[in-house]
Design an enzyme around this catalytic site. Structure first.
Site, short mmCIF file in Angstrom:
data_model
loop_
_atom_site.label_atom_id
_atom_site.label_comp_id
_atom_site.label_asym_id
_atom_site.label_seq_id
_atom_site.Cartn_x
_atom_site.Cartn_y
_atom_site.Cartn_z
N CYS A 1 0.90 -1.13 0.13
CA CYS A 1 0.01 0.13 0.05
C CYS A 1 0.82 1.37 0.02
O CYS A 1 1.86 1.36 0.75
CB CYS A 1 -1.00 0.02 1.30
SG CYS A 1 -2.10 -1.34 1.02
N TYR B 1 -7.34 -8.76 7.04
CA TYR B 1 -8.40 -8.00 6.48
C TYR B 1 -9.78 -8.93 6.26
O TYR B 1 -10.02 -9.84 6.92
CB TYR B 1 -8.10 -7.49 5.11
CG TYR B 1 -6.82 -6.47 5.44
CD1 TYR B 1 -7.09 -5.44 6.18
CD2 TYR B 1 -5.51 -6.68 4.86
CE1 TYR B 1 -6.13 -4.58 6.48
CE2 TYR B 1 -4.59 -5.79 5.34
CZ TYR B 1 -4.89 -4.54 6.11
OH TYR B 1 -3.84 -3.81 6.16
N ARG C 1 -3.77 -14.38 -1.77
CA ARG C 1 -2.79 -14.21 -0.66
C ARG C 1 -3.57 -14.62 0.69
O ARG C 1 -4.78 -14.17 0.80
CB ARG C 1 -2.25 -12.78 -0.59
CG ARG C 1 -1.53 -12.33 0.50
CD ARG C 1 -0.61 -11.30 0.53
NE ARG C 1 0.84 -11.60 0.08
CZ ARG C 1 1.54 -10.75 -0.02
NH1 ARG C 1 1.60 -9.57 0.79
NH2 ARG C 1 2.81 -11.00 -0.65
#
Length: 360
Positions: free
Chosen positions: A26, A183, A231
């Site tokens: 990111c 996440y 991932r």
């Protein structure tokens, strides 16, 4: 013939020129989710520098799926159009353009790391986060986290599929589903964050349901000749309570391949601040990737403190990984791959503009 770091790899009908993968990292530099010149230079320079596969950072499939307000997004055609010149440039340099499709779940609505990285409240420009359960990430004073309904789950699956279609239109050749680092999809996988008692919680089959459904939805819209990666966090690094671990990751790998994935990109951690990371020395996450590769007979990418050319080459030569993902090392040196080829005695093409700097 033994494969090496500079052996090409063909997945479906997509050839990757070598086994060096730029890990998605990111940049927190988007404007309303739109890619900027920063992203073009950031990703383009690693393609110029010889990487085989260049992966764009976690790109939110919907606005509430952003980690920060400055995250990349791909929830509209305008976002795809901003990414298209970047994918085109990466491909023109001979690298394979890839993108990670993501939803931050309960770790959304935060400030950027260099702005303290704490939770961003609604009155500060933040938003309500969603998660498998109404348990927020253990920030100090976290924003409200809402337990997802079945309708929310269906919307997220659709958002991933729509994002994949836009990524394809933008020119990306590999789509990666982000199910790691605490996440949203990882939150469903791990009992640390998933307290549901319906078809999306409890048993291994139920906790893995959403990521399998997302991969199926992405595969349905992604061309048969192009790869889909996933991932995962190989482990939560939490031993004092039920959590996600290496054995479950190895069990999940073949199920993801069955759902339509082609390669599992194995990282670790991120679900909770209580994680007990080992000393992060060279190759510290590689055994996690090896377990997925060996026990599930699944192609994998390994990542984590891989810095030296011989180290990366050995991972491929010794059948420990199929791709070697570099993160911080490529932040330090965009031309690591060209230098690695020289160090390993491999003749690779240099961009003509840079040939005068080629090692003699």
């Amino acid at each position: 013939m033994t494969d090496s770091l500079f052996s090409p790899m063909t997945i479906r009908d997509t050839e990757i020129r070598n086994r060096v993968m730029m890990s998605p990292m990111c940049q927190y530099s988007a404007e309303e989710g739109l890619a900027t010149d920063w992203h073009r230079v950031h990703l383009g320079s690693r393609a110029v520098g010889g990487a085989g596969l260049v992966m764009a950072e976690a790109t939110a499939v919907e606005p509430r799926g952003r980690i920060t307000p400055e995250d990349l997004g791909i929830w509209s055609d305008e976002h795809a159009e901003a990414l298209a010149p970047i994918a085109e440039f990466v491909a023109e340099q001979g690298a394979t353009p890839a993108i990670q499709l993501a939803h931050a779940g309960r770790k959304a609505s935060t400030t950027r790391p260099w702005d303290e990285g704490g939770p961003l409240q609604p009155d500060e420009g933040g938003w309500e986060t969603i998660a498998p359960s109404d348990v927020p990430y253990p920030f100090e004073n976290p924003p409200k986290t809402r337990r997802m309904t079945k309708g929310d789950i269906d919307d997220v699956i659709e958002a991933f599929a729509d994002a994949a279609e836009r990524a394809l239109d933008a020119g990306f050749e590999v789509a990666e589903v982000h199910a790691a680092h605490g996440y949203l999809l990882h939150e469903f996988l791990s009992p640390v964050a998933n307290e549901r008692d319906d078809e999306y919680g409890g048993s291994f089959e139920n906790r893995t349901r959403l990521v399998r459904e997302v991969v199926e939805a992405v595969r349905e819209v992604w061309p048969d000749d192009k790869p889909v990666f996933v991932r995962i966090s190989g482990t939560d690094w939490i031993d004092d309570r039920p959590s996600w671990d290496r054995e479950q990751s190895a069990r999940l790998g073949p199920l993801l391949i069955e759902a339509g994935a082609d390669l599992i990109d194995v990282s670790s951690g991120g679900i909770h601040r209580d994680q007990d990371l080992p000393h992060a020395g060279p190759n510290y996450q590689v055994p996690l990737a090896e377990a997925v590769r060996r026990e599930g007979e699944v192609p994998v990418a390994a990542v984590g403190k891989i810095t030296e050319p011989e180290q990366a080459d050995a991972l491929v030569r010794n059948d420990r990984a199929d791709l070697v993902a570099l993160g911080r090392e490529l932040l330090r040196n965009p031309y690591w791959t060209l230098e690695a080829a020289h160090e390993l005695g491999v003749d690779v093409e240099w961009p003509p503009q840079y040939r005068r700097g080629r090692f003699e």
